[in-house]
Design a protein around this motif. Sequence first.
Motif, PDB file in Angstrom:
ATOM      1  N   GLU A  87       0.821  -1.217   0.000  1.00 49.91           N
ATOM      2  CA  GLU A  87       0.000   0.000   0.000  1.00 49.91           C
ATOM      3  C   GLU A  87       0.857   1.270   0.000  1.00 49.91           C
ATOM      4  O   GLU A  87       1.992   1.276   0.461  1.00 49.91           O
ATOM      5  CB  GLU A  87      -0.914   0.024   1.242  1.00 49.91           C
ATOM      6  CG  GLU A  87      -2.018  -0.996   1.154  1.00 49.91           C
ATOM      7  CD  GLU A  87      -2.991  -0.984   2.336  1.00 49.91           C
ATOM      8  OE1 GLU A  87      -4.075  -1.541   2.197  1.00 49.91           O
ATOM      9  OE2 GLU A  87      -2.641  -0.420   3.393  1.00 49.91           O
ATOM     10  N   ARG A  88       0.222   2.349  -0.466  1.00 47.77           N
ATOM     11  CA  ARG A  88       0.755   3.714  -0.366  1.00 47.77           C
ATOM     12  C   ARG A  88       2.185   3.857  -0.900  1.00 47.77           C
ATOM     13  O   ARG A  88       3.058   4.408  -0.212  1.00 47.77           O
ATOM     14  CB  ARG A  88       0.647   4.234   1.082  1.00 47.77           C
ATOM     15  CG  ARG A  88      -0.796   4.334   1.516  1.00 47.77           C
ATOM     16  CD  ARG A  88      -1.014   4.975   2.864  1.00 47.77           C
ATOM     17  NE  ARG A  88      -2.449   5.050   3.058  1.00 47.77           N
ATOM     18  CZ  ARG A  88      -3.214   6.094   2.732  1.00 47.77           C
ATOM     19  NH1 ARG A  88      -2.665   7.175   2.259  1.00 47.77           N
ATOM     20  NH2 ARG A  88      -4.517   6.059   2.905  1.00 47.77           N
ATOM     21  N   TYR A 111      -2.313  -7.252   8.609  1.00 46.83           N
ATOM     22  CA  TYR A 111      -1.614  -5.996   8.945  1.00 46.83           C
ATOM     23  C   TYR A 111      -0.759  -6.105  10.214  1.00 46.83           C
ATOM     24  O   TYR A 111      -0.445  -5.099  10.837  1.00 46.83           O
ATOM     25  CB  TYR A 111      -2.604  -4.817   9.094  1.00 46.83           C
ATOM     26  CG  TYR A 111      -3.220  -4.363   7.782  1.00 46.83           C
ATOM     27  CD1 TYR A 111      -2.637  -3.334   7.035  1.00 46.83           C
ATOM     28  CD2 TYR A 111      -4.362  -4.963   7.279  1.00 46.83           C
ATOM     29  CE1 TYR A 111      -3.196  -2.926   5.830  1.00 46.83           C
ATOM     30  CE2 TYR A 111      -4.931  -4.563   6.070  1.00 46.83           C
ATOM     31  CZ  TYR A 111      -4.342  -3.541   5.353  1.00 46.83           C
ATOM     32  OH  TYR A 111      -4.884  -3.141   4.165  1.00 46.83           O
ATOM     33  N   ASP A 143       0.525   2.993   7.612  1.00 45.45           N
ATOM     34  CA  ASP A 143       0.401   4.076   6.623  1.00 45.45           C
ATOM     35  C   ASP A 143       1.651   4.936   6.659  1.00 45.45           C
ATOM     36  O   ASP A 143       2.176   5.242   7.742  1.00 45.45           O
ATOM     37  CB  ASP A 143      -0.825   4.946   6.921  1.00 45.45           C
ATOM     38  CG  ASP A 143      -2.087   4.387   6.282  1.00 45.45           C
ATOM     39  OD1 ASP A 143      -2.066   3.241   5.804  1.00 45.45           O
ATOM     40  OD2 ASP A 143      -3.090   5.119   6.270  1.00 45.45           O
ATOM     41  N   GLU A 192      -3.633   8.366  10.551  1.00 43.17           N
ATOM     42  CA  GLU A 192      -2.981   7.648   9.449  1.00 43.17           C
ATOM     43  C   GLU A 192      -3.075   8.484   8.183  1.00 43.17           C
ATOM     44  O   GLU A 192      -3.418   9.656   8.235  1.00 43.17           O
ATOM     45  CB  GLU A 192      -3.510   6.219   9.288  1.00 43.17           C
ATOM     46  CG  GLU A 192      -4.954   6.053   9.093  1.00 43.17           C
ATOM     47  CD  GLU A 192      -5.389   4.579   9.019  1.00 43.17           C
ATOM     48  OE1 GLU A 192      -4.580   3.660   9.218  1.00 43.17           O
ATOM     49  OE2 GLU A 192      -6.563   4.360   8.745  1.00 43.17           O
ATOM     50  N   ALA A 193      -2.677   7.907   7.047  1.00 43.03           N
ATOM     51  CA  ALA A 193      -2.707   8.589   5.746  1.00 43.03           C
ATOM     52  C   ALA A 193      -1.961   9.930   5.767  1.00 43.03           C
ATOM     53  O   ALA A 193      -2.509  10.954   5.355  1.00 43.03           O
ATOM     54  CB  ALA A 193      -4.159   8.779   5.298  1.00 43.03           C
ATOM     55  N   GLY A 212     -10.475   2.433   9.057  1.00 44.42           N
ATOM     56  CA  GLY A 212     -10.430   1.485   7.940  1.00 44.42           C
ATOM     57  C   GLY A 212     -10.579   2.211   6.617  1.00 44.42           C
ATOM     58  O   GLY A 212      -9.866   3.183   6.349  1.00 44.42           O
ATOM     59  N   TRP A 213     -11.515   1.753   5.795  1.00 42.82           N
ATOM     60  CA  TRP A 213     -11.727   2.398   4.485  1.00 42.82           C
ATOM     61  C   TRP A 213     -12.777   3.520   4.595  1.00 42.82           C
ATOM     62  O   TRP A 213     -13.065   4.191   3.607  1.00 42.82           O
ATOM     63  CB  TRP A 213     -12.226   1.384   3.454  1.00 42.82           C
ATOM     64  CG  TRP A 213     -11.336   0.203   3.204  1.00 42.82           C
ATOM     65  CD1 TRP A 213     -11.582  -1.093   3.548  1.00 42.82           C
ATOM     66  CD2 TRP A 213     -10.058   0.194   2.532  1.00 42.82           C
ATOM     67  NE1 TRP A 213     -10.545  -1.899   3.141  1.00 42.82           N
ATOM     68  CE2 TRP A 213      -9.596  -1.142   2.511  1.00 42.82           C
ATOM     69  CE3 TRP A 213      -9.252   1.186   1.946  1.00 42.82           C
ATOM     70  CZ2 TRP A 213      -8.389  -1.520   1.933  1.00 42.82           C
ATOM     71  CZ3 TRP A 213      -8.048   0.808   1.369  1.00 42.82           C
ATOM     72  CH2 TRP A 213      -7.631  -0.523   1.369  1.00 42.82           C
ATOM     73  N   GLN A 249      -9.924  10.289   1.584  1.00 41.26           N
ATOM     74  CA  GLN A 249      -8.837  10.147   2.565  1.00 41.26           C
ATOM     75  C   GLN A 249      -7.552  10.621   1.901  1.00 41.26           C
ATOM     76  O   GLN A 249      -7.285  10.297   0.734  1.00 41.26           O
ATOM     77  CB  GLN A 249      -8.693   8.678   2.992  1.00 41.26           C
ATOM     78  CG  GLN A 249      -7.669   8.478   4.099  1.00 41.26           C
ATOM     79  CD  GLN A 249      -7.393   7.017   4.391  1.00 41.26           C
ATOM     80  OE1 GLN A 249      -7.518   6.164   3.510  1.00 41.26           O
ATOM     81  NE2 GLN A 249      -6.997   6.716   5.614  1.00 41.26           N
TER      82      GLN A 249
HETATM   83  C1  DGJ Z   1      -6.698   2.867   5.955  1.00 43.92           C
HETATM   84  C2  DGJ Z   1      -5.388   3.091   5.268  1.00 43.92           C
HETATM   85  O1  DGJ Z   1      -5.202   4.469   5.135  1.00 43.92           O
HETATM   86  C3  DGJ Z   1      -5.400   2.425   3.906  1.00 43.92           C
HETATM   87  O2  DGJ Z   1      -4.183   2.668   3.261  1.00 43.92           O
HETATM   88  C4  DGJ Z   1      -5.666   0.976   4.130  1.00 43.92           C
HETATM   89  O3  DGJ Z   1      -4.613   0.398   4.879  1.00 43.92           O
HETATM   90  C5  DGJ Z   1      -6.968   0.786   4.883  1.00 43.92           C
HETATM   91  N1  DGJ Z   1      -6.932   1.492   6.131  1.00 43.92           N
HETATM   92  C6  DGJ Z   1      -7.245  -0.673   5.157  1.00 43.92           C
HETATM   93  O4  DGJ Z   1      -8.399  -0.800   5.946  1.00 43.92           O
END
Ligand code: DGJ
Length: 303
Positions: A87-88, A111, A143, A192-193, A212-213, A249
């Motif tokens: 990811e990312r 994870y 993240d 996160e993000a 999460g998402w 996000q």
């Molecule tokens: C949030 C994260 O920002 C995403 O990159 C991803 O890992 C999701 N969670 C997974 O649920």
Amino acid sequence: MKNGQIWLDVDGKDIQAHGGCILQYRDRFYWYGENKDAPNCPGRRRVDVIGVSCYSSGNLVDWKYEGLVLKAESDPESPLHFSKVVERPKVLYNEKTNRFVMWMHLDSPDYSFSSVGIAAAEQPTGPFRLIKTTHPNRQESRDMTLYRDEDGTAYLIHAKDWNKTMNIARLNGEYTDLDGTYVSVMADQEREAPALCKHGGQYYMITSGCTGWAPNSALYAVSPQIMGHWKLIDNPCEGPNSRKTFFGQSSFLFTVNQKHYLMLDHWIPENLQKSGYSILPVTFDGDGAMTVRWVDTWNGPEE
Ligand code: DGJ
């Protein structure tokens, strides 16, 4: 490009570059991101790993697919095995080595492994080869993003301790490893993000909450030094749906012609391959307060 929707490349195909980043190199822009071009695994909120896509553009609107620049692998021992998590991805150009270096979140399907992968390529369009995976400074990493400062020093910004706290860790001169110096910021704030930019001599970091998402409220933090004392300020988003980051996000902040832009993912957890994108202008008032407002379309950067 209609913000919030999946965008099409110049061949009319869905752009598969989620959780991405934009790199400017010479007169072109390169967009790297997660290729999720497959149905969700049955009953699950995941797509098996396909790899990292690259698209290139001269104007940030017309995107040409340059291919899968880092591919999932069939060896179950590989950190890039399709059953895992990639990811990312974030890419920087290293002037000393003339190489393109990608850092990404590599994880086990649950994870719990929480590592970063480092890959490098001779060309912006790859192929990237995985150099190693690591737990940065012996800590968890989920993240993450990269930030390259004006002096060429680069940093990994990563969520640790099950996303409770953010670390800012300095990279070596080649961008291929950490140099051992890091700070922990926003302790226990559960963000996160991360996405960073610099304006008026101050560093800004936008983060999301941890749901999460599902979308939540963004927050921004400011610091006069990247490895300094970051202060959380408030949600930079204003207007309708601002408390849900316009149903997106943060994935990346980038700067063109001294103007800043925030890229968002609009995740569709039940059908991740159709998740959309937005690019929104970021503005600052005279006191340095950051604002992100929704606009319906992305037509490229201002002149
Ligand atoms: C949030 C994260 O920002 C995403 O990159 C991803 O890992 C999701 N969670 C997974 O649920």
